[in-house]
Design an enzyme around this catalytic site. Structure first.
Site, PDB file in Angstrom:
ATOM      1  N   HIS A 391       0.821  -1.203   0.000  1.00 45.39           N
ATOM      2  CA  HIS A 391       0.000   0.000   0.000  1.00 45.39           C
ATOM      3  C   HIS A 391       0.862   1.264   0.000  1.00 45.39           C
ATOM      4  O   HIS A 391       0.710   2.141  -0.865  1.00 45.39           O
ATOM      5  CB  HIS A 391      -0.912  -0.018   1.226  1.00 45.39           C
ATOM      6  CG  HIS A 391      -1.810   1.163   1.362  1.00 45.39           C
ATOM      7  ND1 HIS A 391      -3.148   1.124   1.028  1.00 45.39           N
ATOM      8  CD2 HIS A 391      -1.575   2.433   1.796  1.00 45.39           C
ATOM      9  CE1 HIS A 391      -3.688   2.321   1.239  1.00 45.39           C
ATOM     10  NE2 HIS A 391      -2.751   3.134   1.712  1.00 45.39           N
ATOM     11  N   GLU A 392       1.770   1.365   0.967  1.00 48.09           N
ATOM     12  CA  GLU A 392       2.568   2.591   1.105  1.00 48.09           C
ATOM     13  C   GLU A 392       3.553   2.763  -0.052  1.00 48.09           C
ATOM     14  O   GLU A 392       3.823   3.887  -0.479  1.00 48.09           O
ATOM     15  CB  GLU A 392       3.302   2.597   2.450  1.00 48.09           C
ATOM     16  CG  GLU A 392       2.395   2.581   3.665  1.00 48.09           C
ATOM     17  CD  GLU A 392       1.385   3.729   3.702  1.00 48.09           C
ATOM     18  OE1 GLU A 392       1.598   4.761   3.039  1.00 48.09           O
ATOM     19  OE2 GLU A 392       0.359   3.581   4.404  1.00 48.09           O
ATOM     20  N   HIS A 395       1.773   4.455  -2.845  1.00 54.15           N
ATOM     21  CA  HIS A 395       1.815   5.908  -2.688  1.00 54.15           C
ATOM     22  C   HIS A 395       3.151   6.457  -3.185  1.00 54.15           C
ATOM     23  O   HIS A 395       3.207   7.437  -3.929  1.00 54.15           O
ATOM     24  CB  HIS A 395       1.676   6.290  -1.210  1.00 54.15           C
ATOM     25  CG  HIS A 395       0.287   6.232  -0.668  1.00 54.15           C
ATOM     26  ND1 HIS A 395      -0.768   6.884  -1.256  1.00 54.15           N
ATOM     27  CD2 HIS A 395      -0.208   5.624   0.442  1.00 54.15           C
ATOM     28  CE1 HIS A 395      -1.865   6.666  -0.538  1.00 54.15           C
ATOM     29  NE2 HIS A 395      -1.556   5.910   0.496  1.00 54.15           N
ATOM     30  N   HIS A 398       3.669   6.289  -6.925  1.00 54.58           N
ATOM     31  CA  HIS A 398       2.808   7.319  -7.516  1.00 54.58           C
ATOM     32  C   HIS A 398       3.521   8.678  -7.429  1.00 54.58           C
ATOM     33  O   HIS A 398       3.609   9.420  -8.414  1.00 54.58           O
ATOM     34  CB  HIS A 398       1.476   7.353  -6.769  1.00 54.58           C
ATOM     35  CG  HIS A 398       0.427   8.208  -7.403  1.00 54.58           C
ATOM     36  ND1 HIS A 398      -0.812   8.410  -6.841  1.00 54.58           N
ATOM     37  CD2 HIS A 398       0.416   8.948  -8.551  1.00 54.58           C
ATOM     38  CE1 HIS A 398      -1.530   9.213  -7.613  1.00 54.58           C
ATOM     39  NE2 HIS A 398      -0.800   9.557  -8.651  1.00 54.58           N
TER      40      HIS A 398
END
Length: 599
Positions: A391-392, A395, A398
Site C-alpha cells: 500500500h505505502e 503511494h 505514484h
C-alpha cells in the site's frame, strides 16, 4: 511467568532497517544552514506585491516562489521524519516546531498572491499570457485560482489567516502528541500467558488473536485508555472541526464539506452518493457479520471479534525480505519499469521498517519534490504488514512518477487520487495470493482477508465519512458537541452498520477518539472512492493488459495537472457515477459467496 516483551528503543534498531533521512540532511546543523537560507530568501516575495499584472514580474514571482517552496518542503520533510522517528525526542520535536511555525510566516509573506491575481479585471491573465509565452505552463494553476474568486478574502484577511494557520492546526498537533507520546497502555497477557506491553502498533496483532480472551483484553485496554482522556480528545476534535467550519464560513462556502470538495472540482454528489451506495447495500455487510459469526462458532459476536480470521491457519510470520519478494511477484502485471522503481525504494532505504519506542504509530508515505518518497512502517511480520508495505509503496511510486513527469507546481496529486495507486497494489497482492494458493483452507483465509479489506476500506471508511458529515453539519449549525454526544453518534452508526447480529460493546463508542484522519477534514471517504477506483483499474489491467496498463501509468504520471475527476476519467474510471463502488460491492458479494459455501 515469561519475561515482559518491551518495544525496542530507536538506537537498538539496525541502521539498514531505518529510512535514509540523512540523504536529505546529514545532521541538524546542515538543516539549520538551509533554514537560515530560507529565512533570508523568503522576504523577497513581498517585493512583488502590486506588480503581478506585469508579465515578467509574475514569472519572476512564480519562479522565486517555487524555489522557496521547494526548499521549505525539503526542510519540513526532514523535520517531520526525524520527529516521527521518536516523538519523545525533544530536540527533534523542537526542530519540527520551528519549521512548522515558520511555515505560517511563509504563508503570510505570499498571502497577497491569490487576492492580487483575483483583483485584476477579467481577461488580464489572458493578455499577460499572450505577452509572455513562458507563463503557459502556469495556465491551469492560474485558472484554478480564478475559480476561487468568490471564496478569496481581502489581502489583510488572507495575511491574517496565514499568520494564524499554526494556531488553527494546534488541535491536531495536541492530539498527535497525546496519542503518540504521552498516552500509555496497560500490559495484557498474550496467547502464551506472557505479560506484554500493549501499544497502538501491536494492537492490530492482538485484536486478530484466535484466543477470545486476548482480543477482548486488548480491546478493553486500548479503548479504556482513550476513555480516560475522552473529554480532552473531544475538545481537540471539536476545536479542529470548529476551526475548519470557521474558515469555510469566512470564505463564503455554504458548508464545511463544500469548502473541502469544491476547490478540486469534486461534485458534492460524489460524497453523498458514496454514502448512499453503501447504505443501499448495507445488507451485504449484515450478511458478512452473520456468516462470520457462524464460521467462528460464536453464540454471540462482539466488536472485538470483527478482525479475527474465520479460517484456522498456521500463524504466519513473514520476514520483511520475504514480504518484498511476495509484493514484487504480485505486482508483475504492472510491468518491469514499475518493479525496478519498487526495488530502487528498497535498495535506497526509502522505508523505516520496524516499531520503536516513541515512534509515530501507523504507516504513511511522504516526501518532497527534492527528496525520496519515504515510507514509515511499523512492521510486525503479519500478512497485514505485507499488505501495508504494498500500500505505502503504491503511494511512493505514484509520487515518484508524478515528480518525474510533472513540474513542481503539478507534482502533488490531490487527496481524491491519493488512495488509488496504493490500493491497486493491495488488490494486486491479495488477488495474487488467492490465485496461487493451493491449500483450500489457506485460500479461504485469504478470501476472508480480501473481504476484510473491503469491509475496512469501503464500508468502515464510509461509516467514518458519515460520522464526519454529521459532526461537521452540527458544528456548522452552531450546535456544540460533548464527548458523550460524539460517543452516541458513533454508537448509532455502529448499530446501523452491523445490525442485530453483533453486540455493539460500549468500548467501541470511543473509537472516534483514536482516528487521526478526523483532523484532516473529509479525507476518509476518499479511501472508499480510492479503493473503488483501484478495483476498476486492477480489473482492467488483468483483463486488457498493456492497453489498460498504459492508461493506468498515465494516471500515475498526471500528478495534479488536472482536476482529479478528469484525471481518473481519462484513465478509464468515472467516479461521478456509483458504478465503481457498486462493482466493489459485487466483488465483496462474490467473495462472500465463496466463504458461505464452507458453511
Amino acid at each position: 511467568m515469561g519475561e515482559v516483551k518491551m518495544v525496542k528503543r530507536r538506537e537498538e534498531i539496525n541502521s539498514l532497517d531505518k529510512w535514509n533521512v540523512e540523504k536529505v540532511y546529514v545532521n541538524t546543523e546542515e538543516w539549520e544552514k538551509d533554514f537560515a537560507k530560507l529565512k533570508e530568501m523568503a522576504p523577497r516575495l513581498r517585493e512583488f506585491q502590486g506588480k503581478l499584472n506585469i508579465p515578467v514580474k509574475l514569472l519572476e514571482f512564480l519562479r522565486l516562489d517555487e524555489e522557496i517552496s521547494r526548499l521549505g518542503d525539503k526542510l519540513l520533510v526532514f523535520a517531520f521524519l526525524k520527529a516521527d522517528e521518536d516523538t519523545t525526542n525533544n530536540v527533534n520535536q523542537a526542530v519540527k516546531n520551528k519549521i512548522e511555525a515558520y511555515f505560517a510566516e511563509l504563508g503570510e509573506m505570499s498571502a497577497f498572491f491569490m487576492p492580487e491575481i483575483l483583483s485584476y479585471p477579467e481577461g488580464t491573465f489572458e493578455k499577460v499570457l499572450a505577452q509572455l509565452p513562458e507563463l503557459k505552463k502556469y495556465e491551469f494553476l492560474i485558472n484554478r485560482i480564478l475559480k476561487r474568486k468568490p471564496h478569496t478574502l481581502s489581502l489583510q484577511m488572507e495575511e491574517m489567516l496565514a499568520a494564524v494557520s499554526d494556531a488553527l492546526n494546534a488541535p491536531s498537533s495536541i492530539f498527535g502528541m497525546l496519542s503518540n507520546a504521552d498516552m500509555t497502555f496497560p500490559t495484557i497477557k498474550d496467547e502464551e500467558g506472557n505479560e506484554v506491553e500493549l501499544t497502538e502498533g501491536n494492537y492490530s496483532i492482538f485484536i486478530k488473536s484466535k484466543d477470545v480472551k486476548v482480543r477482548e483484553a486488548a480491546f478493553e485496554a486500548l479503548f479504556g485508555a482513550y476513555e480516560k482522556f475522552k473529554n480532552t480528545i473531544a475538545t481537540t476534535l471539536t476545536s479542529s472541526i470548529k476551526n475548519f467550519s470557521f474558515l469555510a464560513k469566512r470564505r463564503n462556502y455554504s458548508s464545511s464539506i463544500e469548502s473541502s470538495l469544491k476547490p478540486n472540482d469534486i461534485p458534492l454528489d460524489v460524497y453523498d452518493n458514496s454514502i448512499k451506495a453503501i447504505n443501499d447495500n448495507i445488507k451485504s455487510l449484515h450478511r458478512y457479520v452473520r456468516v462470520k459469526k457462524k464460521l467462528l462458532g460464536l453464540k454471540e459476536m462482539h466488536m472485538y471479534d470483527l478482525y479475527v480470521p474465520v479460517i484456522d491457519t498456521p500463524k504466519m510470520h513473514i520476514e520483511f525480505d520475504e514480504a518484498v519478494k511476495l509484493v514484487k511477484e504480485a505486482l508483475k502485471p504492472l510491468g518491469e519499469e514499475y518493479l525496478s522503481i519498487f526495488q530502487e525504494g528498497i535498495d535506497n532505504r526509502w522505508i523505516d521498517i520496524y516499531e520503536n519506542k516513541g515512534k509515530r504509530k501507523g504507516a504513511y508515505s511522504w516526501g518532497s519534490y527534492d527528496t525520496m518518497p519515504y515510507v514509515l512502517l511499523n512492521y510486525n511480520y503479519e500478512l497485514n504488514d505485507v499488505s501495508t508495505l504494498a500500500h505505502e509503496m503504491g503511494h511512493s511510486i505514484h509520487s515518484y512518477y508524478s515528480r518525474k513527469e510533472q513540474p513542481y507546481i503539478y507534482a502533488d496529486y490531490t487527496l481524491f487520487c491519493a488512495e488509488v495507486a496504493s490500493t491497486v497494489n493491495e488488490n494486486m497482492l491479495i488477488n495474487y495470493l488467492i490465485e496461487n494458493e493451493k491449500d483450500e483452507t489457506k485460500k479461504l483465509y485469504l478470501i476472508n482477508t480480501q473481504l476484510e479489506q473491503i469491509r475496512t476500506t469501503v464500508f468502515r471508511q464510509i461509516m467514518f465519512a458519515e460520522f464526519e458529515k454529521i459532526t461537521h453539519e452540527k458544528i456548522d449549525q452552531g450546535i456544540p458537541l460533548t464527548s458523550d454526544e460524539l460517543c452516541q453518534i458513533y454508537h448509532d452508526l455502529n448499530v446501523k452498520y452491523f445490525e442485530e447480529d453483533i453486540i455493539v460493546d460500549k468500548e467501541i463508542d470511543m473509537e472516534w477518539s483514536r482516528i487521526p484522519h478526523f483532523y484532516n477534514d473529509f479525507y476518509v471517504y476518499q479511501y472508499a472512492t480510492g479503493y473503488s477506483a483501484a478495483n476498476s483499474f486492477v480489473k482492467a489491467i488483468l483483463e486488457k493488459g498493456e492497453e489498460a496498463l498504459e492508461k493506468y501509468k498515465g494516471f500515475l504520471k498526471s500528478g495534479g495537472s488536472d482536476y482529479p475527476i478528469n484525471i481518473l476519467k481519462k484513465a478509464g474510471v468515472d467516479m461521478t457515477t456509483s458504478k465503481p463502488i457498486e462493482d466493489t460491492i459485487s466483488r465483496f458479494n462474490e467473495l462472500l459467496d465463496m466463504l458461505e459455501r464452507t458453511l
